[in-house]
Design a protein around this motif. Structure first.
Motif, PDB file in Angstrom:
ATOM      1  N   GLU A   1      -1.310  -6.521 -10.494  1.00  0.00           N
ATOM      2  CA  GLU A   1      -1.007  -5.106 -10.256  1.00  0.00           C
ATOM      3  C   GLU A   1      -1.907  -4.536  -9.158  1.00  0.00           C
ATOM      4  OE1 GLU A   1       1.212  -1.800 -10.383  1.00  0.00           O
ATOM      5  OE2 GLU A   1       1.625  -3.701 -11.376  1.00  0.00           O
ATOM      6  N   GLU A   2      -3.179  -4.930  -9.150  1.00  0.00           N
ATOM      7  CA  GLU A   2      -4.078  -4.485  -8.080  1.00  0.00           C
ATOM      8  C   GLU A   2      -3.604  -4.991  -6.723  1.00  0.00           C
ATOM      9  OE1 GLU A   2      -8.306  -4.090 -10.538  1.00  0.00           O
ATOM     10  OE2 GLU A   2      -7.808  -6.001  -9.582  1.00  0.00           O
ATOM     11  N   ARG A   3      -3.117  -6.233  -6.666  1.00  0.00           N
ATOM     12  CA  ARG A   3      -2.594  -6.788  -5.419  1.00  0.00           C
ATOM     13  C   ARG A   3      -1.361  -6.013  -4.968  1.00  0.00           C
ATOM     14  NH1 ARG A   3       1.289  -9.846  -5.356  1.00  0.00           N
ATOM     15  NH2 ARG A   3       0.955 -10.867  -7.337  1.00  0.00           N
ATOM     16  N   ARG A   4      -0.448  -5.721  -5.908  1.00  0.00           N
ATOM     17  CA  ARG A   4       0.754  -4.949  -5.564  1.00  0.00           C
ATOM     18  C   ARG A   4       0.388  -3.560  -5.053  1.00  0.00           C
ATOM     19  NH1 ARG A   4       3.140  -7.961  -9.798  1.00  0.00           N
ATOM     20  NH2 ARG A   4       2.435  -6.521 -11.399  1.00  0.00           N
ATOM     21  N   GLU A   5      -0.575  -2.915  -5.705  1.00  0.00           N
ATOM     22  CA  GLU A   5      -1.019  -1.584  -5.265  1.00  0.00           C
ATOM     23  C   GLU A   5      -1.603  -1.650  -3.861  1.00  0.00           C
ATOM     24  OE1 GLU A   5      -0.933   1.578  -6.550  1.00  0.00           O
ATOM     25  OE2 GLU A   5       0.420   0.795  -8.066  1.00  0.00           O
ATOM     26  N   ALA A   6      -2.408  -2.676  -3.579  1.00  0.00           N
ATOM     27  CA  ALA A   6      -2.997  -2.829  -2.241  1.00  0.00           C
ATOM     28  C   ALA A   6      -1.905  -3.063  -1.202  1.00  0.00           C
ATOM     29  CB  ALA A   6      -3.998  -3.986  -2.235  1.00  0.00           C
ATOM     30  N   GLU A   7      -0.906  -3.887  -1.535  1.00  0.00           N
ATOM     31  CA  GLU A   7       0.206  -4.137  -0.615  1.00  0.00           C
ATOM     32  C   GLU A   7       1.003  -2.856  -0.372  1.00  0.00           C
ATOM     33  OE1 GLU A   7       2.351  -7.271  -2.544  1.00  0.00           O
ATOM     34  OE2 GLU A   7       0.928  -8.815  -1.909  1.00  0.00           O
ATOM     35  N   ARG A   8       1.229  -2.081  -1.428  1.00  0.00           N
ATOM     36  CA  ARG A   8       1.948  -0.812  -1.295  1.00  0.00           C
ATOM     37  C   ARG A   8       1.197   0.154  -0.378  1.00  0.00           C
ATOM     38  NH1 ARG A   8       2.350   0.092  -6.727  1.00  0.00           N
ATOM     39  NH2 ARG A   8       3.816  -1.548  -7.075  1.00  0.00           N
ATOM     40  N   ALA A   9      -0.115   0.251  -0.584  1.00  0.00           N
ATOM     41  CA  ALA A   9      -0.942   1.136   0.235  1.00  0.00           C
ATOM     42  C   ALA A   9      -0.943   0.681   1.692  1.00  0.00           C
ATOM     43  CB  ALA A   9      -2.366   1.180  -0.308  1.00  0.00           C
ATOM     44  N   GLN A  10      -1.021  -0.629   1.911  1.00  0.00           N
ATOM     45  CA  GLN A  10      -1.001  -1.150   3.281  1.00  0.00           C
ATOM     46  C   GLN A  10       0.349  -0.863   3.923  1.00  0.00           C
ATOM     47  OE1 GLN A  10      -1.515  -5.379   3.638  1.00  0.00           O
ATOM     48  NE2 GLN A  10      -1.666  -5.295   5.862  1.00  0.00           N
ATOM     49  N   GLY A  11       1.425  -1.010   3.170  1.00  0.00           N
ATOM     50  CA  GLY A  11       2.755  -0.722   3.690  1.00  0.00           C
ATOM     51  C   GLY A  11       2.907   0.732   4.084  1.00  0.00           C
ATOM     52  N   GLU A  12       2.350   1.626   3.298  1.00  0.00           N
ATOM     53  CA  GLU A  12       2.424   3.054   3.617  1.00  0.00           C
ATOM     54  C   GLU A  12       1.621   3.375   4.867  1.00  0.00           C
ATOM     55  OE1 GLU A  12       1.402   5.410   0.217  1.00  0.00           O
ATOM     56  OE2 GLU A  12       2.990   4.519  -0.998  1.00  0.00           O
ATOM     57  N   GLN A  13       0.483   2.709   5.048  1.00  0.00           N
ATOM     58  CA  GLN A  13      -0.346   2.959   6.225  1.00  0.00           C
ATOM     59  C   GLN A  13       0.307   2.437   7.499  1.00  0.00           C
ATOM     60  OE1 GLN A  13      -4.088   1.130   5.283  1.00  0.00           O
ATOM     61  NE2 GLN A  13      -4.764   2.813   3.988  1.00  0.00           N
ATOM     62  N   THR A  14       1.049   1.338   7.403  1.00  0.00           N
ATOM     63  CA  THR A  14       1.642   0.732   8.597  1.00  0.00           C
ATOM     64  C   THR A  14       3.073   1.201   8.849  1.00  0.00           C
ATOM     65  OG1 THR A  14       2.341  -1.205   7.315  1.00  0.00           O
ATOM     66  CG2 THR A  14       0.204  -1.336   8.421  1.00  0.00           C
ATOM     67  N   ARG A  15       3.610   2.007   7.946  1.00  0.00           N
ATOM     68  CA  ARG A  15       4.967   2.512   8.119  1.00  0.00           C
ATOM     69  C   ARG A  15       5.017   3.418   9.344  1.00  0.00           C
ATOM     70  NH1 ARG A  15       6.455   5.166   3.101  1.00  0.00           N
ATOM     71  NH2 ARG A  15       6.915   3.060   2.461  1.00  0.00           N
TER      72      ARG A  15
ATOM     73  N   ARG B   1      -6.058 -10.133 -17.738  1.00  0.00           N
ATOM     74  CA  ARG B   1      -6.794 -10.079 -16.465  1.00  0.00           C
ATOM     75  C   ARG B   1      -5.882 -10.470 -15.295  1.00  0.00           C
ATOM     76  NH1 ARG B   1     -11.174 -12.346 -19.811  1.00  0.00           N
ATOM     77  NH2 ARG B   1     -12.723 -10.698 -20.040  1.00  0.00           N
ATOM     78  N   ARG B   2      -5.043 -11.484 -15.478  1.00  0.00           N
ATOM     79  CA  ARG B   2      -4.097 -11.881 -14.419  1.00  0.00           C
ATOM     80  C   ARG B   2      -3.110 -10.757 -14.137  1.00  0.00           C
ATOM     81  NH1 ARG B   2      -4.250 -16.931 -16.948  1.00  0.00           N
ATOM     82  NH2 ARG B   2      -2.263 -16.558 -17.988  1.00  0.00           N
ATOM     83  N   TRP B   3      -2.631 -10.086 -15.181  1.00  0.00           N
ATOM     84  CA  TRP B   3      -1.715  -8.955 -14.993  1.00  0.00           C
ATOM     85  C   TRP B   3      -2.398  -7.854 -14.185  1.00  0.00           C
ATOM     86  CZ3 TRP B   3       0.281  -8.364 -20.718  1.00  0.00           C
ATOM     87  CH2 TRP B   3       1.202  -9.376 -20.985  1.00  0.00           C
ATOM     88  N   ILE B   4      -3.648  -7.592 -14.521  1.00  0.00           N
ATOM     89  CA  ILE B   4      -4.401  -6.562 -13.792  1.00  0.00           C
ATOM     90  C   ILE B   4      -4.580  -6.973 -12.333  1.00  0.00           C
ATOM     91  CG2 ILE B   4      -6.680  -5.478 -13.556  1.00  0.00           C
ATOM     92  CD1 ILE B   4      -6.787  -5.477 -16.668  1.00  0.00           C
ATOM     93  N   GLU B   5      -4.937  -8.219 -12.074  1.00  0.00           N
ATOM     94  CA  GLU B   5      -5.097  -8.706 -10.699  1.00  0.00           C
ATOM     95  C   GLU B   5      -3.783  -8.595  -9.930  1.00  0.00           C
ATOM     96  OE1 GLU B   5      -6.535 -12.690 -11.136  1.00  0.00           O
ATOM     97  OE2 GLU B   5      -8.531 -12.046 -11.812  1.00  0.00           O
TER      98      GLU B   5
END
Length: 110
Positions: free
Chosen positions: A32-46, A26-30
């Motif tokens: 990875e979900e956080r990393r995915e959200a950060e990646r998506a936010q980075g792409e939106q603000t690029r 569950r921690r690994w999943i959390e």
């Protein structure tokens, strides 16, 4: 201790181990979900990719090195975003066109 009691203890131990492993998963999943959200936010603000880039020379007052199309993979670290008109002017003033992205061809200057 009777045999079935020992078996029951082993099963309870197995359950504790499996619950610990589920917590780790569950921690690994959390994470990875956080990393995915950060990646998506980075792409939106690029910032948007520039259309044209001037690769700058080393040192104050040095001549520019090359003109590149904004998507070029060969742009150096020292760069400046420029307009289409500035790209045409730079090429007209003798700044080299990148041999990888060929901005001169794309701009219609051969």
């Amino acid at each position: 201790m009777p045999e079935h009691s020992s078996r029951l203890e082993k099963l309870r131990f197995l359950l504790r181990v499996q619950e610990q492993q589920l917590d780790v998963t569950r921690r690994w999943i959390e994470d990875e979900e956080r990393r995915e959200a950060e990646r998506a936010q980075g792409e939106q603000t690029r910032p948007p990719q520039p259309d044209w880039v001037l690769e700058l020379g080393i040192g104050v007052g040095s001549r520019p090195v090359e003109v590149h199309a904004g998507r070029c993979y060969a742009i150096g670290r020292r760069r400046k975003t420029i307009t289409r008109e500035q790209a045409v002017a730079a090429l007209g003033e003798g700044v080299e066109a990148c041999t990888h992205c060929r901005p001169d061809t794309e701009l219609g200057i051969l």
